[in-house]
Design a protein around this motif. Sequence first.
Motif, short mmCIF file in Angstrom:
data_model
loop_
_atom_site.label_atom_id
_atom_site.label_comp_id
_atom_site.label_asym_id
_atom_site.label_seq_id
_atom_site.Cartn_x
_atom_site.Cartn_y
_atom_site.Cartn_z
N HIS A 33 21.01 -44.57 -28.83
CA HIS A 33 20.70 -43.14 -28.75
C HIS A 33 22.01 -42.34 -28.75
CE1 HIS A 33 16.74 -44.62 -27.77
NE2 HIS A 33 17.24 -45.27 -26.74
N ALA A 34 22.87 -42.63 -29.71
CA ALA A 34 24.25 -42.14 -29.70
C ALA A 34 24.35 -40.62 -29.58
CB ALA A 34 24.97 -42.62 -30.96
N ARG A 35 23.60 -39.91 -30.40
CA ARG A 35 23.77 -38.46 -30.45
C ARG A 35 23.35 -37.78 -29.15
NH1 ARG A 35 25.17 -36.81 -35.51
NH2 ARG A 35 24.70 -38.23 -37.23
N THR A 36 22.21 -38.14 -28.62
CA THR A 36 21.70 -37.43 -27.44
C THR A 36 22.40 -37.84 -26.15
OG1 THR A 36 19.92 -39.06 -27.30
CG2 THR A 36 19.46 -37.02 -28.48
N THR A 37 22.58 -39.15 -25.96
CA THR A 37 23.20 -39.58 -24.70
C THR A 37 24.67 -39.14 -24.63
OG1 THR A 37 23.69 -41.76 -25.66
CG2 THR A 37 21.70 -41.56 -24.32
N SER A 38 25.36 -39.18 -25.76
CA SER A 38 26.77 -38.80 -25.74
C SER A 38 26.95 -37.32 -25.42
CB SER A 38 27.44 -39.14 -27.07
OG SER A 38 26.86 -38.40 -28.14
N ILE A 39 26.04 -36.49 -25.93
CA ILE A 39 26.11 -35.06 -25.61
C ILE A 39 25.87 -34.84 -24.12
CG2 ILE A 39 24.96 -32.83 -25.93
CD1 ILE A 39 24.51 -33.65 -28.86
N GLY A 40 24.88 -35.50 -23.56
CA GLY A 40 24.61 -35.40 -22.13
C GLY A 40 25.82 -35.84 -21.31
N PHE A 41 26.43 -36.95 -21.71
CA PHE A 41 27.60 -37.48 -21.00
C PHE A 41 28.76 -36.49 -21.05
CE2 PHE A 41 31.47 -40.09 -20.75
CZ PHE A 41 31.24 -40.79 -19.57
N ALA A 42 29.02 -35.92 -22.23
CA ALA A 42 30.13 -34.97 -22.38
C ALA A 42 29.90 -33.71 -21.54
CB ALA A 42 30.30 -34.59 -23.85
N ILE A 43 28.67 -33.22 -21.51
CA ILE A 43 28.37 -32.03 -20.70
C ILE A 43 28.57 -32.34 -19.22
CG2 ILE A 43 26.51 -30.47 -19.95
CD1 ILE A 43 25.40 -30.67 -22.83
N GLY A 44 28.09 -33.50 -18.78
CA GLY A 44 28.26 -33.89 -17.39
C GLY A 44 29.72 -34.06 -17.02
N PRO A 100 31.11 -52.91 -15.41
CA PRO A 100 30.20 -52.16 -14.54
C PRO A 100 28.76 -52.21 -15.05
CG PRO A 100 32.19 -50.89 -15.01
CD PRO A 100 32.24 -52.11 -15.89
N LYS A 101 27.80 -52.23 -14.12
CA LYS A 101 26.38 -52.35 -14.50
C LYS A 101 25.94 -51.20 -15.40
CE LYS A 101 24.94 -55.03 -10.46
NZ LYS A 101 24.08 -55.07 -9.26
N TRP A 102 26.48 -49.99 -15.15
CA TRP A 102 26.03 -48.84 -15.94
C TRP A 102 26.44 -48.99 -17.41
CZ3 TRP A 102 29.79 -46.05 -18.41
CH2 TRP A 102 31.08 -46.05 -17.86
N MET A 103 27.54 -49.69 -17.67
CA MET A 103 27.93 -49.91 -19.07
C MET A 103 26.93 -50.80 -19.79
SD MET A 103 32.07 -50.27 -19.22
CE MET A 103 33.14 -48.88 -18.80
N ALA A 104 26.44 -51.82 -19.08
CA ALA A 104 25.47 -52.73 -19.68
C ALA A 104 24.15 -52.04 -19.95
CB ALA A 104 25.26 -53.94 -18.77
N ALA A 105 23.87 -50.93 -19.25
CA ALA A 105 22.59 -50.24 -19.39
C ALA A 105 22.65 -49.05 -20.34
CB ALA A 105 22.11 -49.77 -18.01
N LYS A 110 19.03 -42.49 -20.97
CA LYS A 110 18.52 -41.21 -21.46
C LYS A 110 19.58 -40.12 -21.26
CE LYS A 110 14.33 -42.64 -22.53
NZ LYS A 110 14.54 -44.09 -22.38
N PRO A 111 19.46 -39.01 -22.01
CA PRO A 111 20.48 -37.96 -21.92
C PRO A 111 20.71 -37.42 -20.51
CG PRO A 111 19.08 -37.58 -23.82
CD PRO A 111 18.47 -38.73 -23.07
#
Length: 217
Positions: A33-44, A100-105, A110-111
């Motif tokens: 889900h590259a486009r949506t999750t990456s945008i969420g991550f960058a905003i956060g 880290p576990k979050w990297m594996a997930a 989700k965004p």
Amino acid sequence: MGSVLGDLLPLAVGVAISPIPIIGAILMLLGKHARTTSIGFAIGWLGGIVIATTIFVLVGGAFGDSDSTVGAWIKLVLGVLLLAEGIREWRARGGEHSTPKWMAAIDEMKPLTALGLGFALAAINPKNLMMCIAAGVTIGAAALSAGSNIVLVIVFALLAATTVVIPVVAYQIAAQRLRDPLDRLKVWLEANNKTVMATLILVIGIVLIGKGISGLA
């Protein structure tokens, strides 16, 4: 304002070159889900930097006019903590490190979860938080106008967030062209992130110790 901006630049670079959020952003850009999750991550990530820094602008402003030595002591303490952490990271740079576990997930992320993760890495992760604290105190203790404080926070946050935000924006424009370079960068960062982070933290720790000592002199 120019001298304050000069003090902020190494701190912004310190946050920007932090390997873990860069690796996280790259993994999202290579995920399902590259486009949506990456945008969420960058905003956060950007939001976390802004909020953490703003809080300590207010703290720094509370004593900026009356007791500049408090700001110097904060910088000195932060510098010593970063120096100690940098030495620990340097000693551990050659060992094995679990993912880290979050990297594996990330593939199933989700965004909104990615946004929360980006915020946590910016505003709660101790290494980045210490640099945001130092930046906020530097701005607040300078006793500038509210407008100047806002400009400095924005400039600091944008510079600090560049290494996450720019790849995310570029991916939205040219996804296919970026996949191979991102994959190579991920491999390099995974192999060298301890050395990069240790060197960076040591340098910034020494800079803050120097600033703290000069403020107490």
